[in-house]
Every structure is written in structure tokens, then in C-alpha cells.
Design a protein around this motif. Sequence first.
Motif, short mmCIF file in Angstrom:
data_model
loop_
_atom_site.label_atom_id
_atom_site.label_comp_id
_atom_site.label_asym_id
_atom_site.label_seq_id
_atom_site.Cartn_x
_atom_site.Cartn_y
_atom_site.Cartn_z
N GLN A 179 -13.13 -21.31 -51.16
CA GLN A 179 -12.22 -22.43 -51.38
C GLN A 179 -11.42 -22.32 -52.68
OE1 GLN A 179 -15.06 -25.66 -51.27
NE2 GLN A 179 -15.02 -25.85 -53.51
N SER A 213 -4.46 -28.67 -48.66
CA SER A 213 -5.50 -27.79 -49.20
C SER A 213 -5.88 -26.72 -48.20
CB SER A 213 -6.72 -28.62 -49.60
OG SER A 213 -7.22 -29.33 -48.47
N CYS A 222 -0.30 -20.72 -48.94
CA CYS A 222 -1.20 -21.80 -49.33
C CYS A 222 -0.43 -23.11 -49.40
CB CYS A 222 -1.87 -21.49 -50.66
SG CYS A 222 -0.76 -20.93 -51.95
N GLY A 225 -0.53 -27.31 -50.77
CA GLY A 225 -0.70 -28.07 -52.01
C GLY A 225 0.36 -29.15 -51.99
N ARG A 264 -7.42 -19.51 -58.55
CA ARG A 264 -7.13 -20.94 -58.48
C ARG A 264 -6.55 -21.49 -59.78
NH1 ARG A 264 -11.04 -26.12 -58.23
NH2 ARG A 264 -9.35 -27.64 -58.06
N PRO A 275 -4.93 -26.46 -55.61
CA PRO A 275 -6.06 -27.24 -55.12
C PRO A 275 -7.19 -26.33 -54.65
CG PRO A 275 -4.45 -27.08 -53.39
CD PRO A 275 -3.84 -26.45 -54.63
N SER A 276 -8.39 -26.87 -54.55
CA SER A 276 -9.45 -26.19 -53.81
C SER A 276 -9.05 -26.20 -52.35
CB SER A 276 -10.79 -26.91 -53.97
OG SER A 276 -11.35 -26.64 -55.22
N PHE A 277 -9.26 -25.10 -51.67
CA PHE A 277 -8.90 -25.02 -50.25
C PHE A 277 -10.02 -25.60 -49.39
CE2 PHE A 277 -6.24 -21.08 -51.44
CZ PHE A 277 -5.11 -21.85 -51.65
N THR A 278 -10.17 -26.91 -49.42
CA THR A 278 -11.25 -27.58 -48.70
C THR A 278 -10.79 -28.18 -47.39
OG1 THR A 278 -10.82 -29.59 -49.96
CG2 THR A 278 -12.53 -28.10 -50.81
#
Length: 188
Positions: free
Chosen positions: A46, A82, A97, A99, A125, A147-150
Motif C-alpha cells: 500500500q 487511493s 496512481c 490521489g 510514498r 496516499p496509502s493505496f488502501t
Amino acid sequence: TPLCPARCDGWTLQGGCEWRPSGGRIGGAIAFNGRDACVVIPRPVQDDLTIAFWMKTTQAWVGNQWYEGAGLVDGECHGTGSDFGTALVQGRFAFGCGGRYDKTVASTRPVNDGAWRHAAATRIRSSGMVRVFVDGAPAGSGTCDTPSFTGPTRMTIGCIQTGISYYDGLIDDVRIYSRALSTSEVGA
């Protein structure tokens, strides 16, 4: 040590995936039919990450953003900021990605020439730095949001994670790391 495949229990082949025990770059490979074939895996990363694999295709694909391309190793989640993934976009290897804005970084040269190509993408990150590599050499870079990729709980190999844009070709030796490999590590 890669997180996948070593600790990616629960890989599920769906649709027209075919395991070919020979003919891969390293032993066997998974053949994807471009219509309904994908592999579903739990999302193992993540934050900092590297996604690396071998691919072989002649598929042409239009689109500009990674989520418009043929999914390679993907975690797209429509409507969330994310998410992330790799895809074949206009014949090039791309990492994207989400965001506050979506960003796609594509390789400077095509990878859809029917030869085995090693593709890798890294992300740090804290800085948002993204790099793509083809055959061990740097092939593009950019900055994404941080962001965290959650967003995705799972990832797919062979299509965009939302179940669209299927890849037609072979993929072998998928490795996912929870850190950004250095240029020398990717090239090794």
C-alpha cells in the motif's frame, strides 16, 4: 525477498486463464486471452512498492491513463483516490496512481513487439516518485500523489481490477515488493 509469489496465498485464476508449464520466460507462464482471463490476488502492498514481471504480447491498446489500458498487475478502484496499477497503454508499459489527481507514467518505448520484456514499476510514498523500467533500464519517471493505496482489497493480473480491459498475452514471474527497488536491483 518479494512478498509475492512467496506469501500470496489465495491466488485465483478466473475466466480463460491458462497455465502453460513451458514456454514462459522462466519456466511456465500464464496465458491471458484478452476477453475474460485474469488472476485475482490479495493486495499485498500500500505504500512503497515495486511490481515486476515478464510479459510477452503484440496487443495494441489505446487510452492515456493506466486504468484505460489493458490491465497487467492492477488495483484500480473506480471513484477512489487511493488506487494504483500497471497496464499496457498505447503499446507501452505504464504505472498509474490515484490521489487528488490521477497520474500515469508510461515507458518511452513500446513493449508490445512479441518479445519477452521485463517490466517493473517502483513507487516511494513519501515523495510520490514513480519510476518505470523496461528490460532493467529506466524508461520513465514522474511524481504521483502520496496516499496509502488502501482503496483496493485485491489486485488482478491480466485485467483492470474493476473487471474491464483484459490483457492478451503471456505474463511470467510476477513479483511484488513492499519497497522501491533501486535501479541496480531492478536491472539484476
